[in-house]
Design a protein around this motif. Sequence first.
Motif, short mmCIF file in Angstrom:
data_model
loop_
_atom_site.label_atom_id
_atom_site.label_comp_id
_atom_site.label_asym_id
_atom_site.label_seq_id
_atom_site.Cartn_x
_atom_site.Cartn_y
_atom_site.Cartn_z
N CYS A 127 18.37 0.76 -8.72
CA CYS A 127 16.94 1.09 -8.80
C CYS A 127 16.72 2.60 -8.69
CB CYS A 127 16.16 0.39 -7.69
SG CYS A 127 15.81 -1.34 -8.04
N ALA A 128 17.47 3.24 -7.82
CA ALA A 128 17.32 4.68 -7.65
C ALA A 128 17.66 5.44 -8.93
CB ALA A 128 18.22 5.16 -6.51
N VAL A 129 18.56 4.88 -9.73
CA VAL A 129 19.00 5.55 -10.95
C VAL A 129 18.15 5.17 -12.15
CG1 VAL A 129 20.93 5.80 -12.57
CG2 VAL A 129 21.37 5.77 -10.10
N ARG A 130 17.80 3.86 -12.25
CA ARG A 130 17.19 3.35 -13.47
C ARG A 130 15.66 3.38 -13.49
NH1 ARG A 130 20.01 2.73 -17.97
NH2 ARG A 130 18.76 0.89 -18.57
N LEU A 131 15.02 3.38 -12.33
CA LEU A 131 13.57 3.31 -12.29
C LEU A 131 12.94 4.69 -12.15
CD1 LEU A 131 12.88 0.22 -9.98
CD2 LEU A 131 13.22 0.28 -12.46
N ALA A 132 11.74 4.82 -12.67
CA ALA A 132 10.90 6.00 -12.46
C ALA A 132 9.55 5.52 -11.97
CB ALA A 132 10.75 6.79 -13.77
N ASP A 133 8.88 6.33 -11.16
CA ASP A 133 7.61 5.90 -10.59
C ASP A 133 6.51 5.75 -11.63
OD1 ASP A 133 8.65 5.78 -8.03
OD2 ASP A 133 8.08 7.84 -7.54
N ALA A 138 0.82 -1.22 0.00
CA ALA A 138 0.00 0.00 0.00
C ALA A 138 0.85 1.26 0.00
CB ALA A 138 -0.93 0.00 1.21
N PHE A 139 2.11 1.16 0.43
CA PHE A 139 2.99 2.33 0.46
C PHE A 139 3.38 2.79 -0.94
CE2 PHE A 139 4.73 0.90 4.85
CZ PHE A 139 3.64 1.50 5.47
N LEU A 140 3.21 1.91 -1.94
CA LEU A 140 3.66 2.26 -3.28
C LEU A 140 2.97 3.50 -3.81
CD1 LEU A 140 3.91 -1.25 -4.99
CD2 LEU A 140 5.79 0.28 -4.43
N LYS A 141 1.66 3.59 -3.64
CA LYS A 141 0.93 4.74 -4.17
C LYS A 141 1.30 6.02 -3.43
CE LYS A 141 -3.13 2.38 -6.05
NZ LYS A 141 -4.60 2.28 -6.05
N ARG A 142 1.64 5.86 -2.13
CA ARG A 142 1.92 7.06 -1.33
C ARG A 142 3.34 7.58 -1.53
NH1 ARG A 142 0.94 7.75 5.23
NH2 ARG A 142 1.67 9.91 5.36
N PHE A 143 4.31 6.67 -1.57
CA PHE A 143 5.71 7.09 -1.60
C PHE A 143 6.39 6.84 -2.94
CE2 PHE A 143 4.88 6.02 2.90
CZ PHE A 143 5.14 7.25 3.47
N THR A 179 14.24 1.11 -0.46
CA THR A 179 14.21 0.87 0.99
C THR A 179 14.13 -0.61 1.29
OG1 THR A 179 13.09 2.99 1.31
CG2 THR A 179 12.98 1.40 3.12
N ILE A 180 13.29 -1.33 0.54
CA ILE A 180 13.14 -2.77 0.74
C ILE A 180 14.48 -3.48 0.50
CG2 ILE A 180 12.13 -4.85 -0.28
CD1 ILE A 180 9.53 -3.31 -0.62
N MET A 181 15.16 -3.13 -0.57
CA MET A 181 16.41 -3.81 -0.91
C MET A 181 17.50 -3.55 0.13
SD MET A 181 16.62 -3.34 -5.01
CE MET A 181 15.11 -3.46 -5.96
N ILE A 182 17.60 -2.32 0.58
CA ILE A 182 18.59 -2.02 1.63
C ILE A 182 18.26 -2.82 2.89
CG2 ILE A 182 19.45 -0.22 3.16
CD1 ILE A 182 19.05 1.76 0.84
N GLY A 183 16.98 -2.87 3.23
CA GLY A 183 16.57 -3.60 4.42
C GLY A 183 16.89 -5.07 4.36
N TRP A 184 16.54 -5.72 3.24
CA TRP A 184 16.79 -7.16 3.19
C TRP A 184 18.29 -7.47 3.05
CZ3 TRP A 184 13.98 -6.91 -1.99
CH2 TRP A 184 14.82 -7.16 -3.07
N GLY A 185 19.04 -6.58 2.41
CA GLY A 185 20.49 -6.80 2.33
C GLY A 185 21.15 -6.74 3.69
N LEU A 186 20.77 -5.74 4.49
CA LEU A 186 21.36 -5.60 5.83
C LEU A 186 20.92 -6.74 6.75
CD1 LEU A 186 20.97 -1.74 6.39
CD2 LEU A 186 23.05 -3.01 5.80
N CYS A 187 19.65 -7.15 6.66
CA CYS A 187 19.18 -8.25 7.50
C CYS A 187 19.87 -9.56 7.15
CB CYS A 187 17.66 -8.40 7.36
SG CYS A 187 16.72 -7.13 8.22
N SER A 188 20.05 -9.79 5.86
CA SER A 188 20.72 -11.01 5.44
C SER A 188 22.17 -11.03 5.93
CB SER A 188 20.67 -11.14 3.91
OG SER A 188 21.30 -12.33 3.49
N ALA A 189 22.86 -9.90 5.80
CA ALA A 189 24.24 -9.81 6.26
C ALA A 189 24.32 -10.00 7.77
CB ALA A 189 24.85 -8.47 5.86
N ALA A 190 23.33 -9.51 8.51
CA ALA A 190 23.35 -9.59 9.97
C ALA A 190 23.23 -11.03 10.46
CB ALA A 190 22.20 -8.76 10.55
#
Length: 455
Positions: free
Chosen positions: A202-208, A81-86, A94-105
């Motif tokens: 993703c930050a560079v290549r994707l557009a909303d 649901a956050f997709l339409k808002r943000f 944000t999701i990718m950074i989160g799962w990368g850090l959790c996996s490394a942890a």
Amino acid sequence: MIVENRGAPLSDAAEAVCRKVLWRLMPVLFLSYLFCSMDRFNVSFAQLQLKEALQFSDSTYGLGASLFFVTYVLFEVPVSAFLKRFGARRVFCTIMIGWGLCSAATLLVQSAGQFYAVRLLLGVSEAGFYPGVIYYLSTWLPLAHRSKAVAIFALGIVVAGVVTGPISGLIMTTFDGVGNLGGWQWLFLLEALPSLFMAAVCAVRLADRPEQAEWLSRLEVDILNDSLQADLQRKTIRMGGTTLGSLLREPKIYLFALVFFCATSGTYAMNFWVPSIIRGFGVVDPLMIGMYSVVPWGSAAIATVLIARNSDRTGERRWHFAATAMVGAAGLAASATPNLPFSVSLLFLSIGAIGVSATLPIFWSMPSAAIDSKLVAGGLALINSIGASSGIVAPFVVGLMKEATGSMASGLYLLAVLLCCGGLLLLKIVPPMMLPHDRHMDNDEDRVVAIAAEQ
């Protein structure tokens, strides 16, 4: 390739713009899902050393593997649901950074409680990515190309099964003991890095939205929006009506979710237990286990594309799903036969992997074509979140059965039964195609809509 439905005919100009969008978006989304799947399932290889190093039982590992899906299921719809808002770009990063850090942890885990906690956090981090991408693609591509894009994206989890084994085996054998870290700890650290890199990509290549894409001209944006609007105008009756309340009251939504539960039980359990299954065939070295795991998942990747392409060509879905599921179930059951030659056991396991993988793209073409366009993202997320609860149950139950019996045979029999049940249930809830007098309905959308109306 999978084509959910053909939608409105596209002009040559629209076809060209869609190809441009596919080449821009799909490499990024495919690689993101591939690394997401690696971070989710690499624990299946880490456990070859982790269980001994931390004194974990099979049930402890199975529970930890399953706990990932508890938070994954609970947070999937809210995160989507956050997709339409943000916006998709911000959410995906944000999701990718989160799962990368959790996996490394996970390399810091020293107890069962810590293992459970990090798996729960990883589930939160990955929640919403899959249905989020399905929704994202619906805002960019008309129906004639959308299902192809979904199939390319979904293939990431199968390809992850191919590459995770050899890479994980190599890391565990090469780096074991380096810097006073075990090979399983290096595995979690090194395989988390690509996800962090993809967040930046993703930050560079994707557009909303198409309107925000600097790589599309104004004319190309208008052509794309006209094609999307034409698809909306062709939509008629929908399974679950046109409101969220009517969708939640639609019984077939939950029956489709049950079919998905049965199919993904095999997918998730095999992703977490294939290394142990291959070890049960008599292979001991982690590197060789990783290399041999390429065979079932490589076979599944090829068969998924070929079976889906044939389903597209013939326009037939239900028997492609059911027959694939039943043949896969037979392969899983046969692979549990004791005292078979290793090559024969691996062959049967590969047939089982084809059954649990090749059914899924065919499956999504049916509910997606029958849900109202305004509700399709939420409807698919609901089916996915309910069905994905199989990830909570299947790996844990298989672990308990392995611990109780000392072998993987009983777990493989269970997965075979579930896969068969999914195929039979789908045959029941999706009736055959129309009789000859209905042949004028010449696309999959019309067929599934008619099916929903008949029911």
